[in-house]
Every structure is written in structure tokens, then in C-alpha cells.
Enzyme design. Structure first.
Site, PDB file in Angstrom:
ATOM      1  N   LEU A 195     -73.951 -29.472  22.334  1.00  0.00           N
ATOM      2  CA  LEU A 195     -75.297 -29.862  22.745  1.00  0.00           C
ATOM      3  C   LEU A 195     -75.931 -28.683  23.473  1.00  0.00           C
ATOM      4  O   LEU A 195     -75.444 -28.244  24.519  1.00  0.00           O
ATOM      5  CB  LEU A 195     -75.235 -31.087  23.660  1.00  0.00           C
ATOM      6  N   GLY A 236     -67.920 -30.789  28.695  1.00  0.00           N
ATOM      7  CA  GLY A 236     -69.177 -31.264  29.267  1.00  0.00           C
ATOM      8  C   GLY A 236     -70.244 -31.489  28.225  1.00  0.00           C
ATOM      9  O   GLY A 236     -70.897 -32.529  28.188  1.00  0.00           O
ATOM     10  N   ASP A 237     -70.475 -30.497  27.351  1.00  0.00           N
ATOM     11  CA  ASP A 237     -71.503 -30.607  26.316  1.00  0.00           C
ATOM     12  C   ASP A 237     -70.928 -30.412  24.922  1.00  0.00           C
ATOM     13  O   ASP A 237     -71.656 -30.108  23.978  1.00  0.00           O
ATOM     14  CB  ASP A 237     -72.622 -29.585  26.569  1.00  0.00           C
ATOM     15  N   GLU A 238     -69.631 -30.580  24.779  1.00  0.00           N
ATOM     16  CA  GLU A 238     -68.957 -30.267  23.516  1.00  0.00           C
ATOM     17  C   GLU A 238     -68.348 -31.518  22.892  1.00  0.00           C
ATOM     18  O   GLU A 238     -67.728 -32.355  23.574  1.00  0.00           O
ATOM     19  CB  GLU A 238     -67.854 -29.237  23.756  1.00  0.00           C
TER      20      GLU A 238
END
Length: 312
Positions: A195, A236-238
Site C-alpha cells: 500500500l 504495516g503496509d505489506e
């Protein structure tokens, strides 16, 4: 030396039998060739709800128990009389006409006349209902604990925010997928989705907005995947998506579907921030060595390489 016997009444076989049937706490019975009772002990009469043992004479299990137990007992006894093979220490569940269920430990042997011909059966059984109920309670408790442990294990393998697997869950399920792929010879697809701009979203619009952006991407990945695929949030954003029985065409189509869904969200949703994602993909030859963690690292590297090229 001849056997010395006691008082005259104690050497009377009928007296000895009567004493046994009147005083033993076990359920003792004699049956004829049609499995009808000839004699029973006082304890068995009480068990059957009779006021006197004589009330059982000429009656069978079908007069006291439910059909299921009576049919099985009849079949066992008829086979015993045909083969002459005793049944020793078997555990029987007795089903009663009123729906009750009890358990007995039973031994049944052929009843022979003085010529050695089988004319019925002799049996002795003991109530083990309390023991069986205790065993069932232990079994139920063990199952409950196992179910609770499984639930805790599943919860420990899930990402609380998105409902997808976390890295631990991905590793557990992914190793099985990789094992299956190596056995079948089918390729395994690995997609790594990042993301973009999560930190900026958090900084400008707050962590609630960032959490919602993560949930949106998770929903998009789930919508694009097949039921046999495994989706996880691994950082976290993966995100990571494992695709079984994959081909170059299937993972490219899947990546394009995710890209298109992200674009549709940007176009259709009234949001103060844009959502974008980068998708790296690798088709894994099942003959290649390494763990599922190694394969995820390869997909991660491809994703960042693509992201760097797009930024340049």
C-alpha cells in the site's frame, strides 16, 4: 484324598445357584436357544424394574430394552450359540424403551446340556454406567479444550485489523501449500502487494484513515483471490497472496485485477486521500529450494524493484 464337603445343604447344587442369584450384585442370567430368560439374579430383576426374578421367565430383551440394543444382543447371542465362541468383557450400551441409556460390561458363554449340546447362553454383566459417563465427560472436556486451543491458534494466526492471516499464519498455511505444490508439480504464485503512502495518510488524516485504507486493500485482495488462495497482511503496509496451481497468465491476470480494483476505488469512492498499491509477483517452480519465507522475500524484492523503476 476325597473332597470334604460341608453341611449337607451346601453340597446341593441348586442351593448354591440360588444363593448366587439371590446375593450377587452382578446381573446374572440364563437364556434358552431363543434368547428368552430362564433364570435371572435378584440384582438383574431390580435392574429390569421387576419385583421378582420369576417375572422375567419367558421374556426377552425386546420386552425391556429399545429395538437397537435388543436386536444387537439377539444377533450376538444367536451367533454365540452357533459358533460356541464366548463373548468376554464386551461393553454394551443398553437403550431402554423410555429413552434411557446405560452401560454394562458383559461376558456371555454357551449354556450346554449334560450331553454337551448348546441349548442357550449364560451371561453375567456389571453396571459401568458411571465409569462411561465419567469417560464421556473427560472426552467432552478434552474436546472443548482442543477446540479452544484451535480457536486461540487461529486467532494468533490472524491480523486483527483486516481479518487476513498475519505473517505467522501465512508461514503455517504457506508451507503446506508449498509442500502440496512440490508433491503435485504445480507452480505456486506469490504476489506481494504494498500500500503506497500509508505514512502520509496517517500523518495527514489520522490513523483511523490509515486503518481504513488497509482494510480497503485487504478487501480488494480478497475479492480478487480464489477460495484456495491464501491472503495475509505481513507488515504495516505489506500484503502477500499465495496462489496455488498458478501460471504466468493467472498471476498476471490476478495482479491486473488488483490494480484495476484499486483504480476503481480511487475513481468511485469519495475519499480525501488516494489509495494506490504496487504488486510484485513471482511464479515459483516447485523444484526450487527454499522455505515459503524465502519465496516471499523473492516476491518482495521484485515488488520493490518494480516500484523503484516506476518512481524513476
Amino acid at each position: 484324598m476325597p473332597l470334604r464337603r460341608g453341611p449337607e445343604e451346601l453340597i446341593d447344587d441348586r442351593y448354591l445357584l440360588d444363593a448366587l442369584l439371590e446375593n450377587t450384585p452382578d446381573h446374572v442370567y440364563f437364556k434358552d436357544s431363543q434368547s428368552r430368560f430362564l433364570r435371572i439374579s435378584n440384582a438383574l430383576a431390580g435392574w429390569l424394574g421387576l419385583s421378582a426374578p420369576a417375572e422375567a421367565i419367558g421374556r426377552s430383551d425386546f420386552d425391556f430394552f429399545g429395538e437397537q440394543h435388543s436386536r444387537k444382543a439377539f444377533a450376538d447371542e444367536q451367533l454365540l450359540m452357533q459358533t460356541g465362541e464366548p463373548l468376554v468383557g464386551i461393553e454394551e450400551q443398553e437403550t431402554w424403551a423410555d429413552g434411557r441409556r446405560t452401560w454394562v460390561s458383559t461376558t456371555k458363554v454357551p449354556l450346554r446340556d449334560r450331553r454337551g449340546e448348546v441349548v442357550g447362553i449364560f451371561g453375567i454383566s456389571r453396571d459401568i454406567t458411571a465409569r462411561k459417563e465419567a469417560e464421556q465427560r473427560l472426552h467432552d472436556q478434552a474436546k472443548l479444550l482442543a477446540d479452544q486451543a484451535q480457536t486461540l491458534e487461529r486467532l494468533a494466526s490472524l491480523d486483527e485489523l483486516t481479518g487476513l492471516y498475519n505473517r505467522r499464519g501465512l508461514t503455517t498455511v504457506g508451507e503446506q501449500l508449498l509442500y502440496d505444490a512440490r508433491r503435485s508439480g504445480a507452480s505456486l504464485g506469490v504476489l506481494f502487494i504494498d500500500l503506497d503512502g500509508l505514512k502520509e495518510i496517517n500523518d495527514r488524516f489520522g490513523h483511523r484513515a490509515g486503518d481504513e485504507a488497509l482494510r480497503v486493500v485487504a478487501t480488494i485482495i480478497q475479492g480478487a483471490a480464489q477460495p484456495s488462495d491464501v491472503a495475509a497482511r505481513v507488515g504495516g503496509d505489506e500484503f502477500c497472496l499465495l496462489v496455488s496451481e498458478a501460471s504466468t497468465e493467472t498471476i498476471e491476470t490476478l495482479a491486473a485485477r488488483i490494480d484495476a480494483s484499486v483504480a476503481d476505488h480511487r475513481r468511485l469512492c469519495d475519499s480525501p486521500y488516494d489509495i494506490s498499491a504496487c504488486v510484485g509477483r513471482v511464479l515459483v517452480d516447485p523444484r526450487s529450494p527454499g522455505s515459503i519465507g524465502d519465496l516471499i522475500q523473492r516476491a518482495d524484492a521484485v515488488m520493490y524493484d518494480r516500484k523503484a523503476r516506476r518512481a524513476s
